[in-house]
Design an enzyme around this catalytic site. Structure first.
Site, PDB file in Angstrom:
ATOM      1  NE  ARG A   1     -41.659  14.329 -39.072  1.00 53.65           N
ATOM      2  CZ  ARG A   1     -42.062  13.481 -40.006  1.00 53.65           C
ATOM      3  NH1 ARG A   1     -42.963  13.888 -40.921  1.00 53.65           N
ATOM      4  NH2 ARG A   1     -41.590  12.249 -40.066  1.00 53.65           N
TER       5      ARG A   1
ATOM      6  CE  LYS B   1     -36.901  13.546 -40.266  1.00 53.43           C
ATOM      7  NZ  LYS B   1     -36.879  13.036 -38.862  1.00 53.43           N
TER       8      LYS B   1
ATOM      9  CG  HIS C   1     -42.024  15.105 -32.481  1.00 57.73           C
ATOM     10  ND1 HIS C   1     -42.222  15.471 -33.795  1.00 57.73           N
ATOM     11  CD2 HIS C   1     -41.598  13.817 -32.520  1.00 57.73           C
ATOM     12  CE1 HIS C   1     -41.906  14.466 -34.586  1.00 57.73           C
ATOM     13  NE2 HIS C   1     -41.540  13.445 -33.833  1.00 57.73           N
TER      14      HIS C   1
ATOM     15  NE  ARG D   1     -44.229  12.259 -36.481  1.00 52.02           N
ATOM     16  CZ  ARG D   1     -44.636  11.917 -37.699  1.00 52.02           C
ATOM     17  NH1 ARG D   1     -45.774  12.406 -38.162  1.00 52.02           N
ATOM     18  NH2 ARG D   1     -43.915  11.114 -38.449  1.00 52.02           N
TER      19      ARG D   1
ATOM     20  CG  HIS E   1     -42.376   6.661 -39.285  1.00 57.84           C
ATOM     21  ND1 HIS E   1     -42.922   6.075 -38.154  1.00 57.84           N
ATOM     22  CD2 HIS E   1     -42.106   7.952 -38.931  1.00 57.84           C
ATOM     23  CE1 HIS E   1     -42.980   6.951 -37.175  1.00 57.84           C
ATOM     24  NE2 HIS E   1     -42.493   8.095 -37.621  1.00 57.84           N
TER      25      HIS E   1
ATOM     26  CE1 TYR F   1     -44.269   7.159 -31.216  1.00 61.27           C
ATOM     27  CE2 TYR F   1     -44.142   6.319 -33.454  1.00 61.27           C
ATOM     28  CZ  TYR F   1     -43.965   7.339 -32.548  1.00 61.27           C
ATOM     29  OH  TYR F   1     -43.469   8.552 -32.970  1.00 61.27           O
TER      30      TYR F   1
END
Length: 322
Positions: free
Chosen positions: A135, A160, A266, A269, A292, A301
């Site tokens: 990120r 995150k 982003h 990414r 994640h 994705y």
């Protein structure tokens, strides 16, 4: 209002719980907005009705995104729970719906085209976004000590969700990284010669380690051009590049390429994750690299891989050639 005793008590509680400075600014902003919307009433004399009106106002009149609405709610709940010592329950308000959108993905040729229109540290930041799946805040917050070129690994510290994780460093970036290290060292030695040299860190770390924050390893990989005063601890330090500086340079590069897709930091990414899956990487490995918490976030994705998705071929491609 920013100097009001109540907002000062909110700020103190946020810092006591060691929330990030960005969170502090965000929470204080939404608390101010909540108070102003309700004719400057003190939160202690307000309750569910005023909170519900404010949240509905954000959705209906200001048209904020679901994430922004939730952020405002979190700030208000924080105030009532930790400052006023009151629990807020059974709120009745209209939450804006989050549309499920497919991520914008760049092809390798498009990424290469954008890189050709960037230079210096902006080129390297973009390369790390695409090559490591970072990120933008993770890339800008990298410190020298977080990177091990021998093992080609990179530590994302306090990413995150306050989670640490490791990701890979492309071997082809070694020389670029070494040049950046040399640049950081030159900037740092200049700071030391001027009687400075401290990097910006959370106030608790500065209090704990003090002069150790002058060590080279603690310096940001992408240092700011100028020194600044730490917003909490008050000492003169050097922060990292601001994300807005990168965003402006990226926009210029995208315009120069003629790419019509909406490209943000982003987007790289997204492209990183898609290319890993397209090349056969296990989805669990990709999930771990991206950090994640939920595999469903990574699975999105798989919907943009196209002709390699589970071997599916469009019926049109099976038509006999004319």
């Amino acid at each position: 209002m920013s100097k009001s005793p109540f907002l000062q008590s909110v700020r103190t509680e946020i810092r006591t719980k060691q929330y990030s400075y960005r969170t502090e600014k965000s929470y204080l902003y939404w608390v101010r907005q909540f108070i102003l919307f309700n004719d400057k009433k003190h939160p202690k004399v307000m309750g569910n009705h005023e909170i519900e009106r404010f949240l509905n106002h954000l959705a209906v009149n200001r048209g904020v995104s679901p994430g922004t609405q939730n952020q405002a709610l979190c700030a208000i709940i924080f105030v009532y729970k930790h400052v006023l010592k009151r629990e807020i329950e059974n709120l009745q308000y209209k939450m804006t719906k989050t549309p499920r959108r497919m991520p914008t993905v760049l092809s390798p040729d498009e990424v290469a085209s954008i890189l050709q229109n960037m230079d210096a540290e902006y080129w390297l930041i973009t390369a790390l976004l695409y090559g490591c799946g970072l990120r933008i805040n993770e890339a800008l917050s990298l410190r020298v000590k977080d990177i091990d070129l021998k093992s080609r690994s990179l530590l994302v510290f306090n990413g995150k969700g306050r989670k640490d994780r490791y990701t890979l460093v492309p071997g082809s970036l070694r020389e670029n990284m070494e040049r950046q290290f040399a640049h950081v060292r030159a900037v740092h030695e200049s700071d030391l010669a001027d009687g400075f040299g401290l990097t910006s860190v959370p106030a608790s770390l500065h209090k704990k380690y003090g002069p150790a924050m002058k060590d080279f390893g603690w310096q940001y990989l992408f240092p700011s051009v100028t020194r600044c005063v730490h917003p909490i601890a008050g000492y003169v330090c050097r922060h990292h590049l601001h994300h807005s500086s990168y965003s402006r340079r990226l926009r210029q590069a995208v315009l120069a390429t003629g790419i019509t897709k909406r490209v943000t930091a982003h987007t790289f990414r997204h492209a990183f994750a898609t290319e890993l899956l397209r090349s056969g990487s296990d989805i669990r490995t990709v999930q771990e690299i991206l950090g994640h918490s939920d595999i469903r976030t990574t699975e999105i994705y798989t919907h943009v891989i196209g002709d390699r998705r589970a071997g599916t071929v469009s019926p049109f491609d099976r038509l006999p050639s004319s």
